[in-house]
Every structure is written in structure tokens, then in C-alpha cells.
Design a protein around this motif. Structure first.
Motif, PDB file in Angstrom:
ATOM      1  N   GLU A 247       0.825  -1.223   0.000  1.00 24.14           N
ATOM      2  CA  GLU A 247       0.000   0.000   0.000  1.00 24.14           C
ATOM      3  C   GLU A 247       0.855   1.268   0.000  1.00 24.14           C
ATOM      4  O   GLU A 247       0.364   2.343  -0.347  1.00 24.14           O
ATOM      5  CB  GLU A 247      -0.911   0.025   1.234  1.00 24.14           C
ATOM      6  N   ASP A 248       2.123   1.166   0.403  1.00 27.16           N
ATOM      7  CA  ASP A 248       2.986   2.345   0.466  1.00 27.16           C
ATOM      8  C   ASP A 248       3.155   2.949  -0.931  1.00 27.16           C
ATOM      9  O   ASP A 248       3.491   2.223  -1.880  1.00 27.16           O
ATOM     10  CB  ASP A 248       4.375   1.994   1.030  1.00 27.16           C
ATOM     11  N   GLU A 249       2.933   4.255  -1.014  1.00 23.93           N
ATOM     12  CA  GLU A 249       3.033   4.968  -2.302  1.00 23.93           C
ATOM     13  C   GLU A 249       4.317   4.605  -3.050  1.00 23.93           C
ATOM     14  O   GLU A 249       4.306   4.344  -4.241  1.00 23.93           O
ATOM     15  CB  GLU A 249       3.049   6.480  -2.060  1.00 23.93           C
ATOM     16  N   ASP A 250       5.424   4.592  -2.301  1.00 22.29           N
ATOM     17  CA  ASP A 250       6.719   4.390  -2.970  1.00 22.29           C
ATOM     18  C   ASP A 250       6.994   2.921  -3.321  1.00 22.29           C
ATOM     19  O   ASP A 250       8.019   2.609  -3.902  1.00 22.29           O
ATOM     20  CB  ASP A 250       7.848   4.963  -2.104  1.00 22.29           C
TER      21      ASP A 250
ATOM     22  N   GLN B  14       4.356   0.922  -4.696  1.00 25.11           N
ATOM     23  CA  GLN B  14       3.315   0.421  -5.607  1.00 25.11           C
ATOM     24  C   GLN B  14       3.820   0.101  -7.011  1.00 25.11           C
ATOM     25  O   GLN B  14       3.408  -0.891  -7.610  1.00 25.11           O
ATOM     26  CB  GLN B  14       2.150   1.412  -5.653  1.00 25.11           C
ATOM     27  N   ASP B  15       4.745   0.920  -7.533  1.00 26.25           N
ATOM     28  CA  ASP B  15       5.282   0.652  -8.873  1.00 26.25           C
ATOM     29  C   ASP B  15       6.003  -0.691  -8.893  1.00 26.25           C
ATOM     30  O   ASP B  15       5.879  -1.471  -9.834  1.00 26.25           O
ATOM     31  CB  ASP B  15       6.269   1.753  -9.297  1.00 26.25           C
TER      32      ASP B  15
ATOM     33  N   VAL C 103      -3.837  -2.940  -3.182  1.00 25.90           N
ATOM     34  CA  VAL C 103      -2.847  -2.899  -4.275  1.00 25.90           C
ATOM     35  C   VAL C 103      -2.369  -4.308  -4.640  1.00 25.90           C
ATOM     36  O   VAL C 103      -2.257  -4.665  -5.820  1.00 25.90           O
ATOM     37  CB  VAL C 103      -1.644  -2.002  -3.883  1.00 25.90           C
TER      38      VAL C 103
ATOM     39  N   LYS D 278      -3.018  -1.533   7.122  1.00 25.44           N
ATOM     40  CA  LYS D 278      -2.822  -0.606   5.986  1.00 25.44           C
ATOM     41  C   LYS D 278      -3.655  -1.033   4.781  1.00 25.44           C
ATOM     42  O   LYS D 278      -4.291  -0.222   4.131  1.00 25.44           O
ATOM     43  CB  LYS D 278      -1.343  -0.578   5.605  1.00 25.44           C
TER      44      LYS D 278
END
Ligand SMILES: NC(=O)c1ccc[n+]([C@@H]2O[C@H](COP(=O)([O-])OP(=O)(O)OC[C@H]3O[C@@H](n4cnc5c(N)ncnc54)[C@H](OP(=O)(O)O)[C@@H]3O)[C@@H](O)[C@H]2O)c1
Length: 313
Positions: A86-89, A91-92, A145, A275
Motif C-alpha cells: 500500500e505504500d506509495e513508494d 506500488q510501482d 494494491v 494498511k
């Protein structure tokens, strides 16, 4: 028949490699590390061929599949840290591994005419209601995610191959990794009270049992979507924990008996938010297995017993 297994350093890949070896089927293991020496338990993974393959590197995937030339790939590699995803950094990277990585394998399988088996999850659904999910249900609506990227992986497989196996599993436990049973055994030993969620419902999957089914399936052409967890009905995480503690106490580990440990059922809300949103309904209908002549997995309580035998030996 030659089978390439991805994610061999993980829970499921490890057991699939061992099962292939037990059956005398030629297996080649792969994972992201340069080298993999296996578990220090004398298991077959240590003695079978290993090839480094980062599934996110298309050129490497093409090159490995071209040189190994497997008849089939059992794709167990994935990003499996659900909350971290779930962490923005992150997800890629999660998408690169679970979606693009699976697409790379699907395309490489298509190019050499190999069968592909993709291991997926009930997290591709929204986890609402109480009806068990059917394997051919197309109402995809992932809540997080991890689930979204595993769904994108399913889609890539289905779009790039005429024939494939997609096997959805849930609540996995195996020797080669961290899982709910290991956590419960650890925390139960030094706590006198624990709260465990009782409104998320599913069925556990023991990788040792699942590996047998996957090996049964991969030698057939009974392609399609399947669900596979252990038998024994649908339970909550609370029910799962209580059974683990009961079996530990039965083995003479006093820390887990009712005098030393109280387990309280709580709702997901009472437990506190994680999360990643988790599905309440992880019930997977497995009747398609029998309909296609496959032997279902044994009862989950029996699986817990055999797993504890393995873990505590
Ligand atoms: N665990 C569960 O509860 C659960 C539930 C439902 C479905 N599933 C699915 O079942 C399958 C097997 O799960 P598992 O629990 O055995 O997973 P696991 O123990 O986390 O193993 C996954 C393996 O894949 C490797 N990997 C990660 N990125 C890679 C890359 N770029 N290239 C090659 N290998 C890479 C990992 O290496 P690192 O450890 O170095 O990253 C790890 O060895 C997965 O597809 C998972 O999505 C799991």
C-alpha cells in the motif's frame, strides 16, 4: 516433461520443487537471487538445478525460457507483502513484479509453446457477502494494491496465452517462509491473552498439499481457472488460531493451553485497521477440482497437524 518453477525461495515454490523431485519430474528452480542453496534441511531443492531469473527483466525471462526450454512454468514468484504494497513508494515495484513480471512469463511461454500455471488469490474479488467465490466468476474488484496487481497478472496470462491454469489460493502456510501459524506459535508462547479476528472467513492452504495438486494438474490439459485450499469447511482466523493452540497444548506445550492463554474473538474493526483493506469473504468454492478428476487437498486441521510435525521436528 521439464518444469520451470519461479519463486523457488518462497513457501510454495520450495514445496513444488520438492514434489517434482519426488515424482521424478525434471524441475528447474528460479528466483531473484544470484544463487539459492535451499533450506538447510537436506530437501531436494538444494540438489536440483537453479537459475537466477528476475521476472521483471523481460530480456532475462526470454533468455532463461529459451535456454531452459521448459514444457511448463509454474509461476509462484510474487510480491506478497500485502500491507507494504500500500505504500506509495512501493506500488510501482509491486505492479512491476505481480503484473509486468507475470506478463513477461506469459509472453515467453507463448513464444516457446510452454504451458503456464499462474498462482493467484481470492484478493482479486471484493470479499463481500457470504457466498463462496466460483473459479469462473469475473466480478473482479480488488480491495488493495496487492489484489489489484495479482488481478492484472491474471489478465496478462489470459490475454497472452490460449491455454493456461490460474489457481487461486488463500491463507497460505509452508515451511519456507513466514505465515499465520508461525506467528501464532511465536506470540502464543509469551502472551497470556490474544485477540484474533473472527469476521474474515476462508480456508487455509498448506503448500505441501497444494504442491501435489499443482503437479497433478500441470501434466494435464485441463486448463482453466481453479480454486484450491485445504478441505474442512470455511473458518475464521480466530478458529484457525484456536485449533493451532489446541494442537500445541495437546503436544504438551503448556504455554498454549486454556490455563496459560486466553484467545478472544474480535471483529476486524475492533482489532484495528491494517494498511491494506482485507476481504471478509475469502470463501473459495473448490468443486471444480473434483468435477475435473483432481484430488482435493486434505482437511485443514490435518494439514495443521502435519505442518506442526514438520515445524517442531
Ligand atoms: N502467502 C499467501 O498467503 C498467499 C495467498 C494467496 C495467494 N498467494 C500467491 O501464492 C504464490 C506463492 O506465495 P508464497 O507465499 O510462496 O510467496 P513467497 O513466500 O513470498 O515467495 C515469493 C518468492 O518470489 C520471489 N520474487 C519476488 N520478486 C521477484 C522477482 N522480481 N523475480 C523473481 N522472483 C521474485 C521472492 O523473493 P524475495 O523474497 O527476495 O522478494 C520469493 O522468494 C504467489 O503468487 C502469491 O501471490 C499467496
Amino acid at each position: 516433461m521439464k518444469i520451470l518453477v519461479t519463486g523457488v525461495a518462497g513457501q510454495l515454490g520450495h514445496d513444488v520443487m520438492n514434489e517434482l523431485n519426488l515424482r521424478g519430474i525434471e524441475g528447474v528452480g528460479s528466483d531473484i537471487a544470484e544463487a539459492y542453496s535451499g533450506l538447510d534441511d537436506g530437501t531436494a531443492v538444494t540438489t536440483m538445478p537453479y537459475v537466477k531469473m528476475d521476472i521483471t527483466d523481460k530480456a532475462e525471462v526470454d533468455s532463461v525460457l529459451n535456454s531452459v526450454r521448459p514444457d511448463a512454468v509454474i509461476h509462484c514468484a510474487a510480491w506478497t507483502a500485502v500491507d507494504l504494497a500500500e505504500d506509495e513508494d512501493k506500488q510501482d515495484k509491486v505492479r512491476l513484479i505481480n503484473a509486468a513480471g507475470s506478463e513477461n512469463i506469459a509472453k515467453a511461454c507463448a513464444a516457446i509453446g510452454a504451458k503456464m500455471m499462474y498462482i493467484s488469490t481470492d484478493y482479486v474479488f471484493d470479499g463481500q457477502g457470504e457466498e463462496p467465490w466460483q473459479p469462473d466468476c469475473k466480478a473482479y474488484a480488488p480491495l488493495n494494491v496487492y489484489g489489484q496487481t495479482k488481478y492484472e497478472g491474471e489478465k496478462a496470462v489470459a490475454e497472452n496465452l490460449p491455454n493456461f491454469f490460474i489457481v487461486r489460493i488463500a491463507w497460505v502456510f509452508g515451511k519456507n517462509g513466514n505465515n499465520f501459524i508461525k506467528t501464532m506459535v511465536k506470540v502464543g508462547e509469551n502472551h497470556d491473552a490474544l485477540k484474533v479476528v473472527n469476521n474474515q472467513i476462508g480456508t487455509p492452504t498448506y503448500t505441501l498439499d497444494l504442491a501435489k495438486l499443482l503437479c497433478d494438474m500441470i501434466v494435464t490439459d485441463k486448463y482453466g481457472y481453479y480454486h484450491a485450499t485445504n478441505e474442512g469447511g470455511y473458518i475464521s482466523w480466530y478458529d484457525f488460531a484456536v485449533e493451532i493452540f489446541r494442537q500445541m497444548a495437546e503436544r504438551g506445550y503448556e504455554a498454549y493451553d486454556d490455563k496459560h492463554l486466553t484467545v478472544t474473538p474480535v471483529t476486524t474493526e475492533e482489532y484495528g485497521l491494517s494498511k491494506a483493506k482485507r476481504p471478509f469473504n475469502s470463501r473459495l468454492d473448490k468443486s471444480k477440482l473434483r468435477e475435473n478428476g483432481f484430488t482435493p487437498l486434505p482437511d485443514w486441521k490435518d494439514a495443521v497437524k502435519r505442518y506442526l510435525d514438520e515445524l517442531l521436528s
